[in-house]
Scaffold this active site. Structure first.
Site, PDB file in Angstrom:
ATOM      1  N   ALA A   8       0.833  -1.204   0.000  1.00 36.39           N
ATOM      2  CA  ALA A   8       0.000   0.000   0.000  1.00 36.39           C
ATOM      3  C   ALA A   8       0.868   1.255   0.000  1.00 36.39           C
ATOM      4  O   ALA A   8       1.084   1.890   1.028  1.00 36.39           O
ATOM      5  CB  ALA A   8      -0.944   0.004   1.198  1.00 36.39           C
ATOM      6  N   ALA A 121      -1.861   8.101  -8.837  1.00 34.92           N
ATOM      7  CA  ALA A 121      -1.714   8.508  -7.439  1.00 34.92           C
ATOM      8  C   ALA A 121      -0.271   8.895  -7.176  1.00 34.92           C
ATOM      9  O   ALA A 121       0.649   8.371  -7.800  1.00 34.92           O
ATOM     10  CB  ALA A 121      -2.139   7.392  -6.493  1.00 34.92           C
ATOM     11  N   LYS A 177      -0.043  -2.271 -21.705  1.00 33.65           N
ATOM     12  CA  LYS A 177       0.366  -1.247 -20.735  1.00 33.65           C
ATOM     13  C   LYS A 177       1.891  -1.179 -20.630  1.00 33.65           C
ATOM     14  O   LYS A 177       2.470  -0.092 -20.498  1.00 33.65           O
ATOM     15  CB  LYS A 177      -0.233  -1.519 -19.361  1.00 33.65           C
ATOM     16  CG  LYS A 177       0.090  -0.354 -18.411  1.00 33.65           C
ATOM     17  CD  LYS A 177      -0.311  -0.575 -16.990  1.00 33.65           C
ATOM     18  CE  LYS A 177       0.128   0.632 -16.162  1.00 33.65           C
ATOM     19  NZ  LYS A 177      -0.087   0.445 -14.711  1.00 33.65           N
ATOM     20  N   ASN A 185       8.010   6.058 -19.703  1.00 36.19           N
ATOM     21  CA  ASN A 185       8.755   6.109 -18.447  1.00 36.19           C
ATOM     22  C   ASN A 185      10.249   6.384 -18.600  1.00 36.19           C
ATOM     23  O   ASN A 185      10.779   7.313 -17.971  1.00 36.19           O
ATOM     24  CB  ASN A 185       8.513   4.836 -17.644  1.00 36.19           C
ATOM     25  CG  ASN A 185       7.110   4.767 -17.074  1.00 36.19           C
ATOM     26  OD1 ASN A 185       6.201   5.452 -17.548  1.00 36.19           O
ATOM     27  ND2 ASN A 185       6.910   3.939 -16.073  1.00 36.19           N
ATOM     28  N   ASN A 195       5.340  14.207 -18.972  1.00 34.13           N
ATOM     29  CA  ASN A 195       4.927  13.326 -20.064  1.00 34.13           C
ATOM     30  C   ASN A 195       4.642  14.073 -21.359  1.00 34.13           C
ATOM     31  O   ASN A 195       4.970  13.605 -22.444  1.00 34.13           O
ATOM     32  CB  ASN A 195       3.683  12.529 -19.649  1.00 34.13           C
ATOM     33  CG  ASN A 195       3.954  11.548 -18.521  1.00 34.13           C
ATOM     34  OD1 ASN A 195       5.087  11.412 -18.060  1.00 34.13           O
ATOM     35  ND2 ASN A 195       2.916  10.874 -18.072  1.00 34.13           N
ATOM     36  N   ASN A 244       1.706  15.237 -16.030  1.00 37.11           N
ATOM     37  CA  ASN A 244       2.180  14.306 -14.995  1.00 37.11           C
ATOM     38  C   ASN A 244       3.688  14.075 -15.077  1.00 37.11           C
ATOM     39  O   ASN A 244       4.281  14.119 -16.162  1.00 37.11           O
ATOM     40  CB  ASN A 244       1.483  12.951 -15.133  1.00 37.11           C
ATOM     41  CG  ASN A 244       0.022  13.012 -14.725  1.00 37.11           C
ATOM     42  OD1 ASN A 244      -0.524  14.078 -14.501  1.00 37.11           O
ATOM     43  ND2 ASN A 244      -0.602  11.851 -14.656  1.00 37.11           N
ATOM     44  N   SER A 246       6.135  11.007 -14.690  1.00 39.50           N
ATOM     45  CA  SER A 246       6.025   9.548 -14.670  1.00 39.50           C
ATOM     46  C   SER A 246       6.582   8.989 -13.362  1.00 39.50           C
ATOM     47  O   SER A 246       7.411   9.611 -12.691  1.00 39.50           O
ATOM     48  CB  SER A 246       6.783   8.941 -15.852  1.00 39.50           C
ATOM     49  OG  SER A 246       8.182   9.019 -15.640  1.00 39.50           O
ATOM     50  N   GLU A 259      11.556   0.696 -11.851  1.00 39.67           N
ATOM     51  CA  GLU A 259      11.041  -0.582 -12.331  1.00 39.67           C
ATOM     52  C   GLU A 259      11.503  -0.880 -13.761  1.00 39.67           C
ATOM     53  O   GLU A 259      10.871  -1.658 -14.481  1.00 39.67           O
ATOM     54  CB  GLU A 259       9.514  -0.594 -12.247  1.00 39.67           C
ATOM     55  CG  GLU A 259       8.992  -0.528 -10.824  1.00 39.67           C
ATOM     56  CD  GLU A 259       7.484  -0.675 -10.735  1.00 39.67           C
ATOM     57  OE1 GLU A 259       7.003  -1.777 -10.438  1.00 39.67           O
ATOM     58  OE2 GLU A 259       6.790   0.335 -10.977  1.00 39.67           O
TER      59      GLU A 259
END
Length: 308
Positions: A8, A121, A177, A185, A195, A244, A246, A259
């Site tokens: 979370a 988020a 995706k 990214n 972005n 945004n 990334s 990642e």
């Protein structure tokens, strides 16, 4: 239905909050200081909604009817091992390629449900998450079956006013995706831009198109058949999220691990397995690894890098 959110952070806390508000019993599972702050003072949501919520928390997996996995891709195996002593199904809403395979290796195929989400988020500070963008959650059984549990999960999400869609080809959704992430990214992380700049700066626009086309060819070599062009989808996402930062750029700015291994790195690894060149994905992968290591070389032995 009792639902745990395993990992979370920003996204997991947001999804947990929206489920909690609909009356679902939710447990947020994560790490200090975020989880300890929520336990002490509640979870604050800002942005598209304002709320201060008291949601139960835990530092370890707990018994539930469903666990939604939102850990970073490099923590997937460890999270799976922590859940081995339970029997509940696990829905992955993670970035990258290969998470579901790891989960199936550790937990068994029958426990794993695939999924992707475009909800946005941002963790502002421990205990405080900003809801930056309404999106969609796509879920599906890895074998393509339309099961009762998929229908039940979908109904729970709908009652929480989450935009949910069931897919009979969730592997394709995961690849689609991932290709969007391959384009947006690493380029935003390397160039240090929002972005939208990928559409405004001609060179970045060109590279974004080329890296997505390369990843698409590799996906198709694995038998993936897309329901829409992932290259066009990448441009659409860049437009819709133009303001945004990334997640990869945020990680680089904060000095965190990215990642990249599960995104461009996994594309390169799978291309290599088929002896297909993937020079653009590999170049972006290596550049982000340099950023991760603060400008230092990865190691004197680069043999573990994809394509080496």
């Amino acid at each position: 239905m009792r639902i745990s959110i395993m990992g979370a952070g920003a996204l997991g806390s947001l999804i947990g909050a929206l489920l909690h508000l609909s009356g679902v019993e939710v447990i947020l599972i994560g790490r200090p200081p975020h989880i300890t702050e929520i336990e002490k003072n509640g979870l604050r949501i800002s942005g598209r909604m304002e709320a201060l919520l008291r949601i139960p928390t835990s530092l370890h997996p707990v018994e539930c009817d469903l666990s939604i996995l939102t850990v970073k891709s490099y923590d997937t195996r460890e999270a799976a091992r922590q859940m081995k002593g339970f029997e509940f199904p696990v829905l992955s809403l993670q970035n990258g390629i290969g998470n579901e395979e790891i989960l199936m290796e550790e937990l068994g195929e029958e426990r794993v449900i695939g999924g992707v989400t475009s909800y946005g988020a941002l963790r502002v500070e421990p205990g405080h998450v900003k809801y930056t963008g309404e999106g969609e959650i796509v879920i599906g059984e890895m074998n393509g079956e339309l099961t009762g549990r998929i229908r039940r999960i979908s109904e729970v999400f709908r009652k929480a006013n989450l935009n949910v869609r069931i897919s009979r080809d969730v592997k394709m959704e995961i690849w689609k995706k991932a290709i969007v992430n391959c384009g947006i990214n690493p380029l935003t992380a390397i160039a240090g831009v929002r972005n939208g700049a990928l559409l405004e700066i001609p060179t970045l626009r060109k590279i974004m198109k080329e890296v997505c086309e390369e990843a698409k060819r590799i996906a198709e070599s694995y038998g993936i058949r897309f329901d829409e062009d992932p290259v066009n989808k990448t441009f659409e996402v860049a437009r819709k999220t133009s303001e945004n930062l990334s997640s990869m750029l945020q990680d680089v700015m904060a000095g965190r691990r990215t990642e990249i291994d599960a995104i461009n790195g996994e594309v390169v690894r799978r291309a290599r397995a088929l002896k297909i060149p993937a020079p653009i994905n590999e170049s972006l992968y290596r550049l982000v690894k340099v950023l991760e290591n603060d400008g230092r070389t990865e190691s004197s032995d680069d043999s573990n890098a994809p394509g080496a």
